[in-house]
Design an enzyme around this catalytic site. Sequence first.
Site, PDB file in Angstrom:
ATOM      1  N   LYS A  14      39.023  46.290  39.285  1.00  0.00           N
ATOM      2  CA  LYS A  14      40.295  45.935  38.627  1.00  0.00           C
ATOM      3  C   LYS A  14      40.104  45.765  37.110  1.00  0.00           C
ATOM      4  CE  LYS A  14      41.189  42.199  41.153  1.00  0.00           C
ATOM      5  NZ  LYS A  14      40.068  42.176  42.120  1.00  0.00           N
ATOM      6  N   ARG A  89      47.757  36.918  43.694  1.00  0.00           N
ATOM      7  CA  ARG A  89      46.785  36.937  44.782  1.00  0.00           C
ATOM      8  C   ARG A  89      47.361  36.339  46.059  1.00  0.00           C
ATOM      9  NH1 ARG A  89      42.046  37.096  41.069  1.00  0.00           N
ATOM     10  NH2 ARG A  89      40.159  37.436  42.259  1.00  0.00           N
ATOM     11  N   ARG A 128      26.437  43.369  39.668  1.00  0.00           N
ATOM     12  CA  ARG A 128      27.100  42.668  38.564  1.00  0.00           C
ATOM     13  C   ARG A 128      26.466  41.276  38.361  1.00  0.00           C
ATOM     14  NH1 ARG A 128      33.506  41.924  38.872  1.00  0.00           N
ATOM     15  NH2 ARG A 128      33.060  40.111  40.129  1.00  0.00           N
ATOM     16  N   ARG A 134      27.447  36.180  36.622  1.00  0.00           N
ATOM     17  CA  ARG A 134      28.611  35.367  37.011  1.00  0.00           C
ATOM     18  C   ARG A 134      28.249  34.434  38.145  1.00  0.00           C
ATOM     19  NH1 ARG A 134      34.352  38.359  37.695  1.00  0.00           N
ATOM     20  NH2 ARG A 134      34.472  36.897  39.437  1.00  0.00           N
ATOM     21  N   ARG A 145      34.743  34.964  49.122  1.00  0.00           N
ATOM     22  CA  ARG A 145      35.823  35.614  48.367  1.00  0.00           C
ATOM     23  C   ARG A 145      36.426  36.770  49.177  1.00  0.00           C
ATOM     24  NH1 ARG A 145      32.360  36.700  43.473  1.00  0.00           N
ATOM     25  NH2 ARG A 145      34.013  38.040  42.689  1.00  0.00           N
TER      26      ARG A 145
HETATM   27  P1  AMP Z   1      38.404  37.420  39.261  1.00  0.00           P
HETATM   28  O1  AMP Z   1      37.682  37.503  37.968  1.00  0.00           O
HETATM   29  O2  AMP Z   1      39.791  38.039  39.201  1.00  0.00           O
HETATM   30  O3  AMP Z   1      37.594  37.941  40.414  1.00  0.00           O
HETATM   31  O4  AMP Z   1      38.670  35.867  39.557  1.00  0.00           O
HETATM   32  C1  AMP Z   1      37.586  34.974  39.737  1.00  0.00           C
HETATM   33  C2  AMP Z   1      38.053  33.711  40.447  1.00  0.00           C
HETATM   34  O5  AMP Z   1      39.082  33.074  39.669  1.00  0.00           O
HETATM   35  C3  AMP Z   1      38.688  33.931  41.814  1.00  0.00           C
HETATM   36  O6  AMP Z   1      37.709  34.013  42.839  1.00  0.00           O
HETATM   37  C4  AMP Z   1      39.566  32.680  41.941  1.00  0.00           C
HETATM   38  O7  AMP Z   1      38.787  31.537  42.259  1.00  0.00           O
HETATM   39  C5  AMP Z   1      40.071  32.494  40.520  1.00  0.00           C
HETATM   40  N1  AMP Z   1      41.356  33.220  40.306  1.00  0.00           N
HETATM   41  C6  AMP Z   1      41.578  34.285  39.476  1.00  0.00           C
HETATM   42  N2  AMP Z   1      42.843  34.715  39.552  1.00  0.00           N
HETATM   43  C7  AMP Z   1      43.466  33.893  40.445  1.00  0.00           C
HETATM   44  C8  AMP Z   1      44.790  33.830  40.994  1.00  0.00           C
HETATM   45  N3  AMP Z   1      45.738  34.711  40.635  1.00  0.00           N
HETATM   46  N4  AMP Z   1      45.055  32.847  41.898  1.00  0.00           N
HETATM   47  C9  AMP Z   1      44.124  31.964  42.279  1.00  0.00           C
HETATM   48  N5  AMP Z   1      42.854  31.985  41.832  1.00  0.00           N
HETATM   49  C10 AMP Z   1      42.511  32.939  40.922  1.00  0.00           C
END
Ligand code: AMP
Length: 193
Positions: A14, A89, A128, A134, A145
């Site tokens: 993404k 999400r 990654r 991370r 996740r």
């Molecule tokens: P990402 O970088 O998009 O994979 O997001 C990393 C983490 O941030 C996710 O595993 C969630 O814990 C949190 N997070 C990011 N976007 C959202 C969202 N729209 N709703 C809830 N938690 C989020």
Amino acid sequence: MKNIIIFGAPGSGKGTYSAEIAERYGMGHISTGDVLRGEIKNETELGKIAKSYIDQGQLIPDELMIDILAKTYDSLPAGKGVIFDGFPRTIAQAEALKKMLEERGDELGMMIELIVSEDVLMMRLLRRAQIEGRADDNEETIRKRFAVYHSQTEPLSKWFAAEGIRHTFDWGICKTKEGMLEAIFQEIEKQNA
Ligand code: AMP
């Protein structure tokens, strides 16, 4: 440009594809994951709350997330189109996004779903972890996740299909990043023609 929601499992690309699309079409880009990681780095109150969820592979509560999203959206220049990366999400977030955009005289636009098999996702995320370090890219958190993705996020795919705006791109068919990008660009241009 129409707004774009980029959708897919953790590791589906993404962030990578959003950056390419934003650059090509001069669109705004909101990555909610990046916003939260920024808050954690700056040790804000929000960052402290976010960290406790992210480290567990859990989602931040909808109400908080919707508020953050609206503030970030309103800070971007209007009229260029925005790519939403990592949001929505949950169904509640999708409904809130639709409402927020309608209140501002805007609409969802198009949803781009990246389809990638779980083996490939796991391999990418572990790689990654080595490159970016991370905290949530370890095998145990990755599994959580994926579980959260399947239970809370994946049902949204049908929600977007019902809105008539879902467009799917399959890594198994496109096979390369260039192939995926070409197919995505073509569809974006078709939808904006
Ligand atoms: P990402 O970088 O998009 O994979 O997001 C990393 C983490 O941030 C996710 O595993 C969630 O814990 C949190 N997070 C990011 N976007 C959202 C969202 N729209 N709703 C809830 N938690 C989020």
